[in-house]
Motif scaffolding. Structure first.
Motif, mmCIF file in Angstrom:
data_model
loop_
_atom_site.group_PDB
_atom_site.id
_atom_site.type_symbol
_atom_site.label_atom_id
_atom_site.label_comp_id
_atom_site.label_asym_id
_atom_site.label_seq_id
_atom_site.Cartn_x
_atom_site.Cartn_y
_atom_site.Cartn_z
ATOM 1 N N ASP A 14 0.846 -1.180 0.000
ATOM 2 C CA ASP A 14 0.000 0.000 0.000
ATOM 3 C C ASP A 14 0.891 1.244 0.000
ATOM 4 O O ASP A 14 1.872 1.313 0.739
ATOM 5 C CB ASP A 14 -0.903 -0.016 1.236
ATOM 6 N N GLU A 15 0.575 2.204 -0.833
ATOM 7 C CA GLU A 15 1.410 3.396 -1.000
ATOM 8 C C GLU A 15 1.625 4.151 0.316
ATOM 9 O O GLU A 15 2.728 4.621 0.593
ATOM 10 C CB GLU A 15 0.761 4.321 -2.035
ATOM 11 N N GLU A 16 0.596 4.258 1.130
ATOM 12 C CA GLU A 16 0.717 4.977 2.402
ATOM 13 C C GLU A 16 1.638 4.239 3.375
ATOM 14 O O GLU A 16 2.401 4.859 4.110
ATOM 15 C CB GLU A 16 -0.660 5.191 3.026
ATOM 16 N N VAL A 17 1.581 2.922 3.369
ATOM 17 C CA VAL A 17 2.470 2.121 4.228
ATOM 18 C C VAL A 17 3.916 2.349 3.819
ATOM 19 O O VAL A 17 4.800 2.547 4.667
ATOM 20 C CB VAL A 17 2.101 0.617 4.178
ATOM 21 N N ILE A 18 4.171 2.350 2.520
ATOM 22 C CA ILE A 18 5.540 2.578 2.025
ATOM 23 C C ILE A 18 6.019 3.969 2.419
ATOM 24 O O ILE A 18 7.159 4.143 2.863
ATOM 25 C CB ILE A 18 5.615 2.389 0.496
#
Length: 86
Positions: free
Chosen positions: A10-14
């Motif tokens: 997930d982009e936010e996790v990265i």
């Protein structure tokens, strides 16, 4: 010897993981390697037995979910392509 792999998250996790790594003067690659080392150096029978590090709770949104149920290949393929349509 280092080996390269490609992972999708997930982009936010990265984004949060990169910030965490930067704040701790470590690359995201080395942070990921450290986590895999921790996971594989223990004798866990299932993912549910593995303790979740505090930093994972910091970067994660919501309760952790483990995908340990066996799935049909078609279901996995459909889920993959559905996730790519976002």
């Amino acid at each position: 010897m280092d080996a390269k792999i490609t992972l999708s998250f997930d982009e936010e996790v990265i984004k949060k993981a990169k910030q965490y790594a930067s704040d701790n003067n470590i690359s995201l690659s080395r942070l990921t390697e450290f986590l895999y080392t921790q996971i594989t150096s223990q004798n866990y029978i299932t993912l549910e037995e593995m303790p979740i590090s505090e930093w994972v709770n910091v970067v994660a949104e919501g309760k952790p979910e483990y995908g340990t149920k066996p799935q049909k290949r078609k279901d996995l393929k459909d889920a993959f392509f559905k996730s790519r349509k976002k």
